[in-house]
Design a protein around this motif. Sequence first.
Motif, PDB file in Angstrom:
ATOM      1  N   GLN A 245      89.571  53.649  -6.237  1.00 32.59           N
ATOM      2  CA  GLN A 245      90.409  52.537  -6.670  1.00 32.59           C
ATOM      3  C   GLN A 245      91.810  53.014  -7.029  1.00 32.59           C
ATOM      4  OE1 GLN A 245      87.702  51.161  -9.742  1.00 32.59           O
ATOM      5  NE2 GLN A 245      87.339  49.268  -8.615  1.00 32.59           N
ATOM      6  N   ALA A 246      91.893  54.165  -7.701  1.00 28.12           N
ATOM      7  CA  ALA A 246      93.201  54.726  -8.024  1.00 28.12           C
ATOM      8  C   ALA A 246      93.956  55.104  -6.755  1.00 28.12           C
ATOM      9  CB  ALA A 246      93.039  55.954  -8.926  1.00 28.12           C
ATOM     10  N   ARG A 247      93.227  55.642  -5.784  1.00 25.88           N
ATOM     11  CA  ARG A 247      93.860  55.994  -4.511  1.00 25.88           C
ATOM     12  C   ARG A 247      94.409  54.747  -3.822  1.00 25.88           C
ATOM     13  NH1 ARG A 247      93.334  60.560  -1.499  1.00 25.88           N
ATOM     14  NH2 ARG A 247      91.727  61.274  -2.946  1.00 25.88           N
ATOM     15  N   GLU A 248      93.656  53.651  -3.882  1.00 26.34           N
ATOM     16  CA  GLU A 248      94.123  52.411  -3.265  1.00 26.34           C
ATOM     17  C   GLU A 248      95.392  51.894  -3.949  1.00 26.34           C
ATOM     18  OE1 GLU A 248      90.962  49.642  -3.408  1.00 26.34           O
ATOM     19  OE2 GLU A 248      89.665  50.766  -2.028  1.00 26.34           O
ATOM     20  N   ILE A 249      95.469  52.029  -5.277  1.00 27.94           N
ATOM     21  CA  ILE A 249      96.662  51.566  -5.989  1.00 27.94           C
ATOM     22  C   ILE A 249      97.872  52.391  -5.578  1.00 27.94           C
ATOM     23  CG2 ILE A 249      97.740  51.496  -8.271  1.00 27.94           C
ATOM     24  CD1 ILE A 249      95.138  50.529  -9.381  1.00 27.94           C
ATOM     25  N   PHE A 250      97.706  53.715  -5.493  1.00 28.61           N
ATOM     26  CA  PHE A 250      98.814  54.554  -5.045  1.00 28.61           C
ATOM     27  C   PHE A 250      99.249  54.182  -3.632  1.00 28.61           C
ATOM     28  CE2 PHE A 250      98.191  57.558  -8.535  1.00 28.61           C
ATOM     29  CZ  PHE A 250      99.497  57.931  -8.778  1.00 28.61           C
ATOM     30  N   GLN A 251      98.286  53.848  -2.791  1.00 34.21           N
ATOM     31  CA  GLN A 251      98.637  53.468  -1.429  1.00 34.21           C
ATOM     32  C   GLN A 251      99.330  52.111  -1.382  1.00 34.21           C
ATOM     33  OE1 GLN A 251      94.863  53.895   0.563  1.00 34.21           O
ATOM     34  NE2 GLN A 251      95.202  56.060   1.032  1.00 34.21           N
ATOM     35  N   ARG A 252      98.906  51.186  -2.265  1.00 34.57           N
ATOM     36  CA  ARG A 252      99.630  49.910  -2.321  1.00 34.57           C
ATOM     37  C   ARG A 252     101.047  50.116  -2.840  1.00 34.57           C
ATOM     38  NH1 ARG A 252      94.588  47.690  -4.172  1.00 34.57           N
ATOM     39  NH2 ARG A 252      95.241  47.836  -6.350  1.00 34.57           N
ATOM     40  N   LEU A 253     101.219  51.082  -3.750  1.00 34.89           N
ATOM     41  CA  LEU A 253     102.532  51.355  -4.307  1.00 34.89           C
ATOM     42  C   LEU A 253     103.422  52.100  -3.330  1.00 34.89           C
ATOM     43  CD1 LEU A 253     104.351  51.298  -6.895  1.00 34.89           C
ATOM     44  CD2 LEU A 253     103.360  53.522  -7.479  1.00 34.89           C
TER      45      LEU A 253
ATOM     46  N   ALA B 274     116.057  40.826 -12.436  1.00 34.15           N
ATOM     47  CA  ALA B 274     115.754  42.237 -12.162  1.00 34.15           C
ATOM     48  C   ALA B 274     114.502  42.677 -12.913  1.00 34.15           C
ATOM     49  CB  ALA B 274     116.946  43.109 -12.555  1.00 34.15           C
ATOM     50  N   GLY B 275     114.327  42.185 -14.144  1.00 35.06           N
ATOM     51  CA  GLY B 275     113.142  42.551 -14.922  1.00 35.06           C
ATOM     52  C   GLY B 275     111.857  42.059 -14.292  1.00 35.06           C
ATOM     53  N   VAL B 276     111.883  40.844 -13.759  1.00 38.83           N
ATOM     54  CA  VAL B 276     110.693  40.308 -13.088  1.00 38.83           C
ATOM     55  C   VAL B 276     110.351  41.153 -11.861  1.00 38.83           C
ATOM     56  CG1 VAL B 276     109.824  38.351 -11.765  1.00 38.83           C
ATOM     57  CG2 VAL B 276     110.943  37.958 -13.958  1.00 38.83           C
ATOM     58  N   CYS B 277     111.370  41.488 -11.072  1.00 42.23           N
ATOM     59  CA  CYS B 277     111.125  42.321  -9.887  1.00 42.23           C
ATOM     60  C   CYS B 277     110.615  43.702 -10.277  1.00 42.23           C
ATOM     61  CB  CYS B 277     112.407  42.439  -9.065  1.00 42.23           C
ATOM     62  SG  CYS B 277     112.953  40.884  -8.319  1.00 42.23           S
ATOM     63  N   LEU B 278     111.149  44.246 -11.372  1.00 43.56           N
ATOM     64  CA  LEU B 278     110.673  45.546 -11.838  1.00 43.56           C
ATOM     65  C   LEU B 278     109.221  45.458 -12.291  1.00 43.56           C
ATOM     66  CD1 LEU B 278     111.354  48.494 -12.535  1.00 43.56           C
ATOM     67  CD2 LEU B 278     112.146  47.699 -14.770  1.00 43.56           C
ATOM     68  N   ALA B 279     108.874  44.379 -13.000  1.00 41.67           N
ATOM     69  CA  ALA B 279     107.495  44.205 -13.461  1.00 41.67           C
ATOM     70  C   ALA B 279     106.542  44.030 -12.281  1.00 41.67           C
ATOM     71  CB  ALA B 279     107.410  43.001 -14.400  1.00 41.67           C
ATOM     72  N   ILE B 280     106.961  43.278 -11.275  1.00 41.69           N
ATOM     73  CA  ILE B 280     106.123  43.091 -10.086  1.00 41.69           C
ATOM     74  C   ILE B 280     105.858  44.431  -9.403  1.00 41.69           C
ATOM     75  CG2 ILE B 280     106.088  42.129  -7.754  1.00 41.69           C
ATOM     76  CD1 ILE B 280     107.492  39.664  -8.870  1.00 41.69           C
ATOM     77  N   GLY B 281     106.914  45.215  -9.249  1.00 44.17           N
ATOM     78  CA  GLY B 281     106.740  46.506  -8.587  1.00 44.17           C
ATOM     79  C   GLY B 281     105.975  47.505  -9.409  1.00 44.17           C
ATOM     80  N   TRP B 282     106.062  47.383 -10.742  1.00 47.17           N
ATOM     81  CA  TRP B 282     105.427  48.368 -11.621  1.00 47.17           C
ATOM     82  C   TRP B 282     103.940  48.070 -11.799  1.00 47.17           C
ATOM     83  CZ3 TRP B 282     106.719  49.076 -17.548  1.00 47.17           C
ATOM     84  CH2 TRP B 282     106.127  50.237 -17.991  1.00 47.17           C
ATOM     85  N   ILE B 283     103.619  46.824 -12.157  1.00 48.51           N
ATOM     86  CA  ILE B 283     102.214  46.522 -12.464  1.00 48.51           C
ATOM     87  C   ILE B 283     101.525  45.734 -11.365  1.00 48.51           C
ATOM     88  CG2 ILE B 283     102.728  46.504 -14.931  1.00 48.51           C
ATOM     89  CD1 ILE B 283     102.567  43.467 -14.864  1.00 48.51           C
TER      90      ILE B 283
END
Length: 545
Positions: free
Chosen positions: A346-354, A479-488
Motif C-alpha cells: 500500500q505504501a508502494r502504491e502511494i509513492f507511485q501515485r505521488l 495555492a493551499g488547496v492545490c498543495l493539500a491535494i498534492g500532499w495528502i
Amino acid sequence: MTALALPGTARTGGSRQLAGTGALLRLALRRDRVMLPAWVLIVGGVVATGSGALKTLYGTAAERAELARSMTANSSLRSLYGPVFSDSVGGLVAWRYGVFGAALAGVMSMLVVIRHTREEEETGRQELLSSAMVGRRAPLTAALLAALVANVAMALVVTAGLAGEGAAGALAFGLSIGACGMLFATTAAIAAQLTESARLARGLTTAVVGLAFVLHAAGDAATDDGSSVLTWLSPVGWTENVRAFASTGTVVGGSGERWWVLLLFVAATAVQGVAAYTLAGRRDVGMSFLPTRPGPAAGRMGTAGALAVRLQRGTLLGWCLGFLVSGAVFGGMTEGAADLVGDNEQAREIFQRLGGQSGLTQAFLAGMVGVLGMVAALYGVASVLRLNGEESAGRAEPILANAVGRVRWAAGHLVVAYGGAALVVLLGSAGLALGYGHRAPELLGAGLVQLPAVWTLTGVTLLLYAVAPRAATAGWAVAGVCLAIGWIGPALDLPQPVMDLSPFTHLPKLPGPPVQWFPVVLLTVVAAALAAASLAALRRRDLAT
C-alpha cells in the motif's frame, strides 16, 4: 478636534495602557476571518486526519513496529521528521506531522502578529487609531490575542481529530503545536518592535523559525532519542520531546508523555512577551530600535524593473537558499526510501501515485520534485502579492505619476515572480541531485516541467489582484488547496476529479517515462493567458479600489 473613542475603551486607571484592546481584537479577527480558518483547517485538518492514512498504510501492529524501527535507524529521515517515540497510530502521526505542524503554526502566528502590529504602523493606520482612545500596548495585546485564538483553535482541531487514538496523547500533541505557535508569535512581536518594516520583521521571524528547524534537524540526525543539546535548543525540538502518545507503545526512552516540556513553552513565551511589551513601551508609533539605513543621495535605479528586483531580492535569496538546502535533504533521503516503504504494497502504491509508476527510487525522486514545485507556487503567490502591497501602501502612485505605465510597473514585479519561481525550482532540483549524488540533468529537467503549473497558480493570483485587489489574498487559499491535494491526496486516494483540480496533477511524473508534452504546453498557454488577461484588467481599473 474631538478624539473618537472606540467602543469598550477605558479612560482612567491602570487599564489605560490596554484601552481599546477588545475593539482591536474584534477588528483583527474580522480582517482575518478567511485567513485564520484556512490555516487552522488546512494544518490542523491534515494532522488530525493523518491517522486514517497511516491505518491504511500500516494496518497491523507488526507493520507499525517495523516502520518505527526503520525510521529511528535512518538518520536522514530523523533529521526531517524527528525520532519515533511510539509505534502506535497516534505516535506515528505525531512523528510524521509534529515537526511540520509546529513550524507551520509558527508561520501562521508570525503572519498574524506582524500584520496587526508593524504592518499597521507602516501603512499609517495605527497612527490614525492611536488618535482615539487606544492604549500604547493595546495593538500588541490584540495581535497576540488573535494569535492565541488561532493557536487554541488549531490545538482543539488536532486534539479532537486524534482523540480516538488516546485522549492524553491527543491533548499533549495539540497543546505542543499550539504552544509552539504562541512562542513564535511572541518572537514576531519582538521583531515588530525592532524593525521599521513589516517585510523585515517577517524576514527576521522566518529566519528564527528556520534556525529552529535546522537545530532540530542537526540534533536528531546525531541522536535517535531526541536527547541532543541542539534539539533542546530548538522550540521545534521541544514539540517532539513532549513525546505525545508515548504511553501507547514506547519505542525509545521511558513511557508516558513529558508534560513538563510544555512549561518550557510557557516560560519562553512569557519571557519573550515581557521583552516585546517593554520594547513597545519605549518607542514611538512608527519608529523602531534598528535604524533604517538611508539610501544614496543620487538614485541608482533607473527603471521600474530594477526597483522591483531591489524590493524583492532579499526574499528571493531566502527562498533560493531554502530550496537548495531542502533539495539536498530530500536527495539524501532517497536511498532510505526503500526503508520507509519496506514490503508494504500500500505504501508502494502511494509513492507511485505521488511520483509515477517507474520504480520506487524514481517515484520518490519524482514525488520530491513535485513537492518542490508545489511549494514554489507559494513563492509565486507571495511575489505577485507584493504588487498589492505596494499599491495599498501608496507607493505605487508616485512611480506611476512619472513616465511609467502600469504594465511596465507590474512587469518588473512579474519578472521577479515568474523568473524567481523558475530559479527556486531549479535550485531545489540541483540540491536534490547534489544530495542524491547523480542524475542532475534528469532532475533539472524534471524541475523545469513543474514550471507551467507554478506559473498557472501565480497567474490566478495575478488575475485576482488585477480584477479585485481586495480578494487578491485568496491566491493563498487556491495555492493551499492545490498543495493539500498534492500532499495528502495520494495517501487518501482522493477521487480523480478532486485530484484534477490541481494543475500539478496533469504534469508528467519525472524522472521516469517519456514526457507527455501536451499537458505541459497546455498549462503554459493557460499561464500566459492568465498573465495577459491580468495586465489588460490592470490597465482598466482605478488604483487602490
